[in-house]
Structure formats: structure tokens, C-alpha cells
Design an enzyme around this catalytic site. Structure first.
Site, PDB file in Angstrom:
ATOM      1  N   GLU A 192      -6.618   6.751  -0.720  1.00 22.01           N
ATOM      2  CA  GLU A 192      -6.427   5.547   0.101  1.00 22.01           C
ATOM      3  C   GLU A 192      -6.980   4.319  -0.612  1.00 22.01           C
ATOM      4  O   GLU A 192      -6.352   3.263  -0.627  1.00 22.01           O
ATOM      5  CB  GLU A 192      -7.124   5.715   1.458  1.00 22.01           C
ATOM      6  CG  GLU A 192      -6.355   6.550   2.442  1.00 22.01           C
ATOM      7  CD  GLU A 192      -4.950   6.027   2.653  1.00 22.01           C
ATOM      8  OE1 GLU A 192      -4.798   4.875   3.077  1.00 22.01           O
ATOM      9  OE2 GLU A 192      -4.006   6.771   2.365  1.00 22.01           O
ATOM     10  N   HIS A 230       0.839  -1.201   0.000  1.00 19.94           N
ATOM     11  CA  HIS A 230       0.000   0.000   0.000  1.00 19.94           C
ATOM     12  C   HIS A 230       0.882   1.262   0.000  1.00 19.94           C
ATOM     13  O   HIS A 230       0.634   2.196  -0.769  1.00 19.94           O
ATOM     14  CB  HIS A 230      -0.912  -0.045   1.241  1.00 19.94           C
ATOM     15  CG  HIS A 230      -1.683   1.200   1.503  1.00 19.94           C
ATOM     16  ND1 HIS A 230      -3.015   1.325   1.172  1.00 19.94           N
ATOM     17  CD2 HIS A 230      -1.327   2.380   2.073  1.00 19.94           C
ATOM     18  CE1 HIS A 230      -3.437   2.535   1.529  1.00 19.94           C
ATOM     19  NE2 HIS A 230      -2.434   3.190   2.078  1.00 19.94           N
ATOM     20  N   GLU A 231       1.924   1.275   0.824  1.00 22.93           N
ATOM     21  CA  GLU A 231       2.812   2.450   0.875  1.00 22.93           C
ATOM     22  C   GLU A 231       3.581   2.612  -0.441  1.00 22.93           C
ATOM     23  O   GLU A 231       3.703   3.728  -0.959  1.00 22.93           O
ATOM     24  CB  GLU A 231       3.790   2.344   2.053  1.00 22.93           C
ATOM     25  CG  GLU A 231       3.128   2.376   3.436  1.00 22.93           C
ATOM     26  CD  GLU A 231       2.198   3.568   3.638  1.00 22.93           C
ATOM     27  OE1 GLU A 231       2.469   4.655   3.103  1.00 22.93           O
ATOM     28  OE2 GLU A 231       1.175   3.403   4.335  1.00 22.93           O
ATOM     29  N   HIS A 276       1.393   4.225  -2.999  1.00 26.95           N
ATOM     30  CA  HIS A 276       1.269   5.691  -2.872  1.00 26.95           C
ATOM     31  C   HIS A 276       2.396   6.399  -3.643  1.00 26.95           C
ATOM     32  O   HIS A 276       2.158   7.383  -4.341  1.00 26.95           O
ATOM     33  CB  HIS A 276       1.365   6.126  -1.403  1.00 26.95           C
ATOM     34  CG  HIS A 276       0.068   6.105  -0.653  1.00 26.95           C
ATOM     35  ND1 HIS A 276      -1.086   6.702  -1.105  1.00 26.95           N
ATOM     36  CD2 HIS A 276      -0.257   5.563   0.550  1.00 26.95           C
ATOM     37  CE1 HIS A 276      -2.060   6.531  -0.221  1.00 26.95           C
ATOM     38  NE2 HIS A 276      -1.585   5.836   0.798  1.00 26.95           N
TER      39      HIS A 276
HETATM   40 ZN   LIG Z   1      -2.319   5.167   2.658  1.00 24.98          ZN
END
Ligand SMILES: [Zn+2]
Length: 232
Positions: A105, A83-84, A87
Site C-alpha cells: 500500500e 494509486h490503483e 498497483h
Molecule cells: Zn491499494
């Protein structure tokens, strides 16, 4: 990030090495994604009880030991790091100290799940993490902000969103020739653990909602639950 300088784990710390291994594995398995191999990924593990992680657009990943203590397995950790990484790859503008918008998100969850699937992670663990967070929060009796008050998605909503994405991620995992997933679905195990925990709590003390002392989730006991108990 000057403010964390004195709280960083060294590169020899086993927790640092575990995070590094997961990040490298995710990157190695996703080299074909534009952006991933161009970024110089640098890992920082911050020794702090905060359940937090973030990434700078230049590829500096910050993860807090509080988050490491909140995951129950390497699959959850891999998804969160995916997830990071997502981003940064998606070039989400970084606003420090403020949660990303719900849209960003959700996008990072979707792409992060795909990155994890290509690294043969058990992607089903992703939604369990957010269910655990929601459960822990309700046990600790923290006041729950209505979702419209915050731009951040609620833990439960995140889990639901991930559950909708998991079937597609499992297909990606299959096409990457990953070994088949063995053992029961971690989401089912979590459900059973919770059921068991609540039943036990009911026996011991009917007033569990005002009993906020609960530091670890009963996940570790999951193997003791006979699977014949499944009624759902
Ligand atoms: Zn996030």
C-alpha cells in the site's frame, strides 16, 4: 468479476465518464513509465455504497460509487486512481477481498502520487482524503481496530505517509511544467473546516461523540471560513 456484473454503470453515465477522463489523463501523462502504455486499461464503475476500489493485474480498474461519493474533488479522485494504476504497474499480486500488505500500500501510494504529480494533479489533496476518512470514521463511532491487528495501514498513518511524500511530488509537478497551484493548501482548508465544524458542534450539542448522524463532511462550506482565523 461476475459478482458485480449487474451493478455496473454504463459508459454513458456521467460518473463513468468522469472516471474514464481521469484515468485517460493519468495514462496519457505517464506514457513514458514502463508498463503503462502496454496495459489495456478498462474501467468499471460499480454502483455500490462500498468505499472501495481495486485493480486487476491485467489493467481492469474497479471503482465503487461509494468511493466517488467520498471524494471532495477531482484531485483526490485522481490520486486514488493513480494509486490503483500503480498497483497494476508494480505488478502487485492481487488477492481478492483481502487488503494489500502495508508495504505494498505504501509503495502504491508513493508511485501513485508521482503519477498524479506528472498529470498536474494537486497532490496535496491526497492526504486530505485519508484525513476525511479518519474523521468520518471517528464521527460514525466505528470501533477502531488497533493497527497491529490488521495488515492495512490506518487512515491517519496513510495521511502522514503521504504528507512526507508530498514535497517531492510537488517538485516533480514543477518539472513537468504544470500550472502553479493557486489558492490555499487543501490540507489547511480541511483543518479549518474541521475546527469550525467541531466548534459549531460544541455549541449545538456537547455530546458530539454519540451523535453519529453525519453524512457529508462540511468541506463544501470551506469558502465561508475567513482565512484570517488561521492561528496555527
Ligand atoms: Zn491499494
Amino acid at each position: 468479476m461476475e459478482e458485480f456484473k449487474n451493478d455496473m454503470l454504463t459508459e454513458k453515465d456521467p460518473r463513468y465518464m468522469a472516471v474514464k477522463e481521469v484515468v485517460h489523463h493519468l495514462i496519457e501523462c505517464n506514457k513514458d513509465i514502463p508498463g503503462i502504455s502496454e496495459i489495456n486499461w478498462i474501467i468499471h464503475v460499480v454502483d455500490s455504497p462500498d468505499i472501495n476500489a481495486f485493480v486487476l493485474p491485467n489493467g481492469q480498474v474497479f471503482i465503487f460509487t461509494g468511493l466517488l461519493n467520498s471524494v471532495t474533488d477531482i484531485h483526490q479522485l485522481s490520486f486514488l486512481l493513480g494509486h490503483e494504476i500503480a498497483h497494476a504497474v508494480l505488478e502487485h499480486a492481487f488477492i481478492f477481498d483481502r487488503p494489500y500488505s502495508r508495504t505494498l500500500e505504501a509503495e502504491a501510494d508513493k508511485i501513485g502520487l508521482q503519477l498524479a504529480a506528472k498529470a498536474c494533479v494537486d497532490v496535496r489533496a491526497s492526504s486530505v482524503f485519508w484525513q476525511q476518512m479518519e474523521f468520518a470514521e471517528s464521527l460514525h463511532g466505528l470501533p477502531k481496530l488497533p493497527q497491529w491487528l490488521s495488515t492495512h495501514p490506518s487512515h491517519g498513518n496513510r495521511a502522514e505517509h503521504l504528507d512526507r511524500l508530498i514535497p517531492q511530488a510537488l517538485k516533480i509537478r514543477e518539472t513537468c511544467n504544470c500550472p502553479p497551484l493557486s489558492g490555499p493548501d487543501p490540507r489547511l482548508l480541511f483543518k479549518l473546516s474541521m475546527k469550525n465544524f467541531l466548534e459549531e458542534a460544541k455549541k449545538e450539542d456537547l455530546n458530539i461523540t454519540v451523535k453519529p448522524k453525519m453524512d457529508t463532511l462540511p468541506i463544501q462550506n470551506e469558502k465561508q471560513i475567513p482565512l484570517t482565523c488561521i492561528v496555527e
